[in-house]
Design a protein around this motif. Structure first.
Motif, PDB file in Angstrom:
ATOM      1  N   UNK A  96     -10.319   1.780   1.066  1.00 55.29           N
ATOM      2  CA  UNK A  96      -9.181   0.892   0.826  1.00 55.29           C
ATOM      3  C   UNK A  96      -7.894   1.598   1.260  1.00 55.29           C
ATOM      4  N   UNK A  97      -7.075   0.898   2.054  1.00 49.84           N
ATOM      5  CA  UNK A  97      -5.814   1.468   2.516  1.00 49.84           C
ATOM      6  C   UNK A  97      -4.812   0.353   2.785  1.00 49.84           C
ATOM      7  N   UNK A  98      -3.574   0.732   2.999  1.00 48.69           N
ATOM      8  CA  UNK A  98      -2.514  -0.207   3.358  1.00 48.69           C
ATOM      9  C   UNK A  98      -1.979   0.193   4.725  1.00 48.69           C
ATOM     10  N   UNK A 148      -3.889  11.399   3.183  1.00 45.42           N
ATOM     11  CA  UNK A 148      -3.302  10.239   2.488  1.00 45.42           C
ATOM     12  C   UNK A 148      -2.429   9.393   3.402  1.00 45.42           C
ATOM     13  N   UNK A 149      -1.869  10.013   4.452  1.00 44.69           N
ATOM     14  CA  UNK A 149      -1.009   9.286   5.381  1.00 44.69           C
ATOM     15  C   UNK A 149      -1.373   9.679   6.810  1.00 44.69           C
ATOM     16  N   UNK A 150      -1.658   8.692   7.650  1.00 43.15           N
ATOM     17  CA  UNK A 150      -2.018   8.953   9.050  1.00 43.15           C
ATOM     18  C   UNK A 150      -1.311   7.955   9.959  1.00 43.15           C
ATOM     19  N   UNK A 151      -1.284   8.283  11.250  1.00 42.54           N
ATOM     20  CA  UNK A 151      -0.522   7.497  12.208  1.00 42.54           C
ATOM     21  C   UNK A 151      -1.381   7.186  13.443  1.00 42.54           C
ATOM     22  N   UNK A 198       2.958  -4.163  21.876  1.00 40.06           N
ATOM     23  CA  UNK A 198       2.633  -2.761  21.634  1.00 40.06           C
ATOM     24  C   UNK A 198       3.392  -2.284  20.416  1.00 40.06           C
ATOM     25  N   UNK A 199       2.807  -1.278  19.738  1.00 41.83           N
ATOM     26  CA  UNK A 199       3.445  -0.816  18.521  1.00 41.83           C
ATOM     27  C   UNK A 199       2.766   0.401  17.939  1.00 41.83           C
ATOM     28  N   UNK A 200       3.113   0.696  16.690  1.00 43.96           N
ATOM     29  CA  UNK A 200       2.615   1.878  15.995  1.00 43.96           C
ATOM     30  C   UNK A 200       1.846   1.471  14.745  1.00 43.96           C
ATOM     31  N   UNK A 201       0.988   2.382  14.288  1.00 47.52           N
ATOM     32  CA  UNK A 201       0.185   2.164  13.087  1.00 47.52           C
ATOM     33  C   UNK A 201       0.494   3.267  12.083  1.00 47.52           C
ATOM     34  N   UNK A 202       0.840   2.876  10.875  1.00 51.43           N
ATOM     35  CA  UNK A 202       0.974   3.818   9.770  1.00 51.43           C
ATOM     36  C   UNK A 202       0.022   3.413   8.664  1.00 51.43           C
ATOM     37  N   UNK A 203      -0.803   4.334   8.188  1.00 50.04           N
ATOM     38  CA  UNK A 203      -1.853   4.015   7.214  1.00 50.04           C
ATOM     39  C   UNK A 203      -1.664   4.862   5.958  1.00 50.04           C
ATOM     40  N   UNK A 204      -1.567   4.204   4.814  1.00 42.27           N
ATOM     41  CA  UNK A 204      -1.505   4.861   3.519  1.00 42.27           C
ATOM     42  C   UNK A 204      -2.865   4.691   2.842  1.00 42.27           C
ATOM     43  N   UNK A 214     -19.432  13.010  14.480  1.00 40.25           N
ATOM     44  CA  UNK A 214     -18.061  13.279  14.914  1.00 40.25           C
ATOM     45  C   UNK A 214     -17.122  13.244  13.716  1.00 40.25           C
ATOM     46  N   UNK A 215     -16.257  14.234  13.614  1.00 43.03           N
ATOM     47  CA  UNK A 215     -15.336  14.313  12.479  1.00 43.03           C
ATOM     48  C   UNK A 215     -14.068  13.533  12.767  1.00 43.03           C
ATOM     49  N   UNK A 216     -13.411  13.111  11.715  1.00 42.94           N
ATOM     50  CA  UNK A 216     -12.110  12.466  11.857  1.00 42.94           C
ATOM     51  C   UNK A 216     -11.232  12.940  10.718  1.00 42.94           C
ATOM     52  N   UNK A 217     -10.328  13.848  11.022  1.00 41.22           N
ATOM     53  CA  UNK A 217      -9.492  14.422   9.971  1.00 41.22           C
ATOM     54  C   UNK A 217      -8.574  13.380   9.348  1.00 41.22           C
ATOM     55  N   UNK A 218      -8.239  12.295  10.077  1.00 33.08           N
ATOM     56  CA  UNK A 218      -7.338  11.280   9.535  1.00 33.08           C
ATOM     57  C   UNK A 218      -7.955  10.561   8.343  1.00 33.08           C
TER      58      UNK A 218
END
Length: 268
Positions: free
Chosen positions: A108-110, A49-52, A96-102, A41-45
């Motif tokens: 390795x990510x933040x 560099x930045x995904x949500x 509940x909330x949101x996720x932002x990934x750098x 299964x692919x995951x474009x995220x």
């Protein structure tokens, strides 16, 4: 004072069924993802560099209490003389909330995960109460005084905005799953004012910093990624405000800090 307990009406048996169902879901979901969508299964995220994303979470939270020296070593009569113990309890809640990934590297990510959490803090305070037992022995009346503990539960509720900033390290992907570990810090503030909080029996201030650490695993589906996670949080600030706390408890406590265990269901 009288306080509304929002969790008292929850059925204990129903909670157990929900918990068992959640555990079963988390255990079987990797197999479900691999079986339904194949092993590639692919995951474009993963390549961006930045995904949500977003998440739902449930937590158990409590307070860490530190007694004052005067309470541990009483030498004179104080307002807290009748207090035997102060014991915070774990209480459930949700957020509940949101996720932002750098993304820095594939492994390795933040993460920035702002959320709104709904918390309830319960504390059992045991008071000394003298009970007289009248015993007759051979015509003599003997009065036996016995200390019986009287327990009073104090509750405070609050809505908290939390702003965690975390570093995340992931293992290499194996089929449609991969493990990860994360850690960082969070700033949080309460939405109600201090004047509103001052009516609580045990009063706390509204801002805190905490350290957070946890682990989880990612499951790849055809169009999204699902990541269940467990995270531990330990507050750093002493939130106790003695001047507005009940007089019989005011000088018995020197420090109150928060801690919680949270299960996150992340969707990316």
């Amino acid at each position: 004072m009288q306080t509304t307990h929002i969790w008292n009406k929850l059925n204990l048996r129903r909670n157990k069924v929900v918990l068992v169902g959640l555990v079963f879901f988390l255990v079987t979901i990797p197999t479900f993802g691999q079986g339904m969508f194949g092993l590639t299964s692919a995951s474009s995220s993963d390549n961006k560099p930045l995904s949500y994303g977003f998440f739902l979470a449930t937590h158990n939270s409590t307070l860490r209490v530190k007694y004052s020296d005067a309470f541990l070593n009483p030498t004179v009569t104080n307002a807290f003389t009748n207090v035997r113990s102060i014991q915070p309890k774990f209480s459930p809640g949700f957020s509940l909330g949101f996720v932002g990934i750098l993304r820095f590297h594939d492994q390795v990510s933040m993460m920035f995960t702002p959320k709104v959490g709904f918390y309830e803090y319960k504390t059992d305070v045991t008071y000394f109460t003298d009970q007289e037992n009248v015993i007759t022995d051979g015509g003599d009346i003997i009065i036996d005084i016995e200390n019986q503990g009287r327990i009073v539960e104090y509750t405070s509720e609050e809505t908290v905005v939390e702003l965690p900033l975390l570093f995340k390290y992931r293992s290499q992907r194996f089929n449609n799953t991969r493990m990860y570990w994360l850690g960082g810090a969070s700033y949080q503030f309460r939405t109600k004012s201090q004047d509103e909080a001052n009516v609580d029996d045990i009063v706390m201030t509204g801002q805190d910093f905490s350290l957070e650490a946890g682990m989880g695993f990612e499951v790849y589906f055809k169009y999204f990624k699902f990541a269940p996670e467990i995270r531990f949080s330990h507050g750093l600030n002493n939130l106790y405000q003695a001047e507005n706390t009940l007089p019989e408890l005011r000088d018995a406590i020197s420090s109150l800090k928060k801690k919680s265990i949270t299960i996150y269901l992340n969707f990316q």
